[in-house]
Design a protein around this motif. Structure first.
Motif, PDB file in Angstrom:
ATOM      1  N   CYS A  98      38.592  36.202  40.299  1.00  0.00           N
ATOM      2  CA  CYS A  98      37.831  36.014  41.535  1.00  0.00           C
ATOM      3  C   CYS A  98      36.381  35.702  41.173  1.00  0.00           C
ATOM      4  O   CYS A  98      36.057  35.455  40.006  1.00  0.00           O
ATOM      5  N   LYS A  99      35.501  35.706  42.152  1.00  0.00           N
ATOM      6  CA  LYS A  99      34.127  35.266  41.924  1.00  0.00           C
ATOM      7  C   LYS A  99      33.400  36.153  40.914  1.00  0.00           C
ATOM      8  O   LYS A  99      33.814  37.276  40.635  1.00  0.00           O
TER       9      LYS A  99
ATOM     10  N   ASP B 264      33.240  35.797  37.807  1.00  0.00           N
ATOM     11  CA  ASP B 264      34.009  35.919  36.558  1.00  0.00           C
ATOM     12  C   ASP B 264      34.729  37.262  36.429  1.00  0.00           C
ATOM     13  O   ASP B 264      35.021  37.717  35.318  1.00  0.00           O
ATOM     14  N   LYS B 265      35.010  37.891  37.545  1.00  0.00           N
ATOM     15  CA  LYS B 265      35.775  39.136  37.518  1.00  0.00           C
ATOM     16  C   LYS B 265      37.262  38.815  37.476  1.00  0.00           C
ATOM     17  O   LYS B 265      37.700  37.743  37.891  1.00  0.00           O
ATOM     18  N   ASN B 266      38.035  39.782  36.971  1.00  0.00           N
ATOM     19  CA  ASN B 266      39.479  39.554  36.905  1.00  0.00           C
ATOM     20  C   ASN B 266      40.210  40.879  36.797  1.00  0.00           C
ATOM     21  O   ASN B 266      39.610  41.915  36.468  1.00  0.00           O
ATOM     22  N   THR B 267      41.487  40.827  37.071  1.00  0.00           N
ATOM     23  CA  THR B 267      42.347  41.987  36.871  1.00  0.00           C
ATOM     24  C   THR B 267      43.681  41.508  36.318  1.00  0.00           C
ATOM     25  O   THR B 267      44.139  40.407  36.642  1.00  0.00           O
TER      26      THR B 267
ATOM     27  N   GLY C 252      53.911  45.714  41.701  1.00  0.00           N
ATOM     28  CA  GLY C 252      52.752  45.229  40.984  1.00  0.00           C
ATOM     29  C   GLY C 252      51.655  46.275  40.871  1.00  0.00           C
ATOM     30  O   GLY C 252      51.383  47.007  41.824  1.00  0.00           O
ATOM     31  N   LYS C 253      51.026  46.345  39.712  1.00  0.00           N
ATOM     32  CA  LYS C 253      49.924  47.259  39.466  1.00  0.00           C
ATOM     33  C   LYS C 253      48.733  46.467  38.925  1.00  0.00           C
ATOM     34  O   LYS C 253      48.907  45.548  38.125  1.00  0.00           O
ATOM     35  N   CYS C 254      47.530  46.850  39.359  1.00  0.00           N
ATOM     36  CA  CYS C 254      46.307  46.184  38.894  1.00  0.00           C
ATOM     37  C   CYS C 254      45.660  47.008  37.788  1.00  0.00           C
ATOM     38  O   CYS C 254      45.612  48.244  37.874  1.00  0.00           O
ATOM     39  N   SER C 255      45.116  46.329  36.789  1.00  0.00           N
ATOM     40  CA  SER C 255      44.460  47.042  35.694  1.00  0.00           C
ATOM     41  C   SER C 255      43.126  47.635  36.144  1.00  0.00           C
ATOM     42  O   SER C 255      42.637  48.594  35.554  1.00  0.00           O
ATOM     43  N   LYS C 256      42.509  47.058  37.196  1.00  0.00           N
ATOM     44  CA  LYS C 256      41.261  47.582  37.749  1.00  0.00           C
ATOM     45  C   LYS C 256      41.098  47.074  39.171  1.00  0.00           C
ATOM     46  O   LYS C 256      41.808  46.169  39.607  1.00  0.00           O
ATOM     47  N   ASP C 257      40.138  47.662  39.884  1.00  0.00           N
ATOM     48  CA  ASP C 257      39.945  47.308  41.292  1.00  0.00           C
ATOM     49  C   ASP C 257      39.413  45.890  41.478  1.00  0.00           C
ATOM     50  O   ASP C 257      39.727  45.225  42.466  1.00  0.00           O
ATOM     51  N   ASP C 258      38.594  45.421  40.535  1.00  0.00           N
ATOM     52  CA  ASP C 258      38.029  44.086  40.655  1.00  0.00           C
ATOM     53  C   ASP C 258      39.148  43.053  40.816  1.00  0.00           C
ATOM     54  O   ASP C 258      40.056  42.982  39.984  1.00  0.00           O
ATOM     55  N   CYS C 259      39.076  42.285  41.898  1.00  0.00           N
ATOM     56  CA  CYS C 259      40.019  41.181  42.166  1.00  0.00           C
ATOM     57  C   CYS C 259      41.421  41.649  42.530  1.00  0.00           C
ATOM     58  O   CYS C 259      42.312  40.806  42.718  1.00  0.00           O
ATOM     59  N   CYS C 260      41.657  42.948  42.607  1.00  0.00           N
ATOM     60  CA  CYS C 260      43.007  43.412  42.939  1.00  0.00           C
ATOM     61  C   CYS C 260      43.380  42.926  44.344  1.00  0.00           C
ATOM     62  O   CYS C 260      42.647  43.171  45.307  1.00  0.00           O
TER      63      CYS C 260
ATOM     64  N   PHE D 247      43.887  32.272  41.043  1.00  0.00           N
ATOM     65  CA  PHE D 247      42.474  32.229  41.422  1.00  0.00           C
ATOM     66  C   PHE D 247      42.367  32.594  42.894  1.00  0.00           C
ATOM     67  O   PHE D 247      42.912  31.908  43.765  1.00  0.00           O
ATOM     68  N   ALA D 248      41.675  33.692  43.163  1.00  0.00           N
ATOM     69  CA  ALA D 248      41.597  34.232  44.521  1.00  0.00           C
ATOM     70  C   ALA D 248      40.649  33.417  45.389  1.00  0.00           C
ATOM     71  O   ALA D 248      39.632  32.905  44.903  1.00  0.00           O
TER      72      ALA D 248
END
Length: 226
Positions: free
Chosen positions: A195-196, A198-201, A210-218, A163-164
């Motif tokens: 992160c806030k 209800d966004k997530n990656t 490490g790789k993020c599935s999307k920019d949100d919360c990366c 949780f960011a």
């Protein structure tokens, strides 16, 4: 050496707390109220099998929090709700030692002057399923302030949810995963950052990158698409 099983340990008025749970099941299902003091330390040492399983640790303000989980299932399903103004060290050093635990760490006001301490949360996951399914709240927003180290053991960090903090700096989160894991169940599968709003990656690891599935919360600037 006393048995604290199902007990309540109230150290809220103390200057510090050192709790040693050396025997199997010794402090299982115990509620621990750490000191309520901006300069206090709260140290929990769990050496027996399932010695701190289902333990509930709380404090509205403590300076430093150290939790050592050294035996099988010693801190499994633990719940921590603590506000800290300096550093947190959590060592999950055996199989299932912290599996499915919730570490809700919140940020208190930073100490200044002679009492100033580094504001870092460090979690070490060593052993099969040692941190599988844990929730980790990163309280500090500065670079390198939330560190997770995952060993080359079956599912050591599988399913971890992070949780960011609000208004975080990129690279606040550092995760160490094996470059070429030998474990049958990958140590860093199905990890997620929330992160806030209800966004997530979802985090994927290719070798130790490490790789993020999307920019949100990366959490990593190098992963953000320009």
């Amino acid at each position: 050496d006393h048995n604290c099983h199902w007990g309540v340990i109230d150290a809220s008025k103390a200057k510090s707390l050192v709790l040693k749970c050396n025997k199997d099941d010794q402090c299982k299902i115990t509620k621990v109220h750490c000191p309520e003091n901006k300069n206090a330390e709260c140290i929990i040492e769990c050496y027996g099998k399932e010695s701190c399983k289902f333990m509930n640790i709380s404090s509205p303000l403590v300076s430093q929090l150290d939790i050592s989980c050294e035996a099988r299932g010693s801190c499994q399903n633990m719940r921590v709700d603590v506000t800290v103004n300096a550093y947190v060290n959590i060592g999950c050093n055996n199989e299932w030692s912290c599996g499915n635990s919730k570490f809700n760490i919140q940020s208190g006001k930073a100490l200044t002057g002679k009492a100033e301490q580094p504001r870092v949360v460090s979690v070490v996951c060593k052993g099969r399923y040692s941190c599988e399914g844990i929730d980790l709240y990163c309280p500090y927003a500065t670079e390198n302030s939330c560190n997770l180290r995952c060993s080359d053991d079956d599912s050591s960090c599988n399913g971890v949810q992070i949780f960011a903090p609000e208004r975080y700096e990129y690279d606040y989160l550092q995760i160490e995963c094996p470059d070429k894991p030998k474990a049958k169940l990958k140590p860093c599968n199905f990890m997620r950052v929330k992160c806030k709003d209800d966004k997530n990656t979802v985090l994927r690891y290719i070798k130790d990158v490490g790789k993020c599935s999307k920019d949100d919360c990366c959490p990593w600037k190098s992963e953000i698409k320009n």
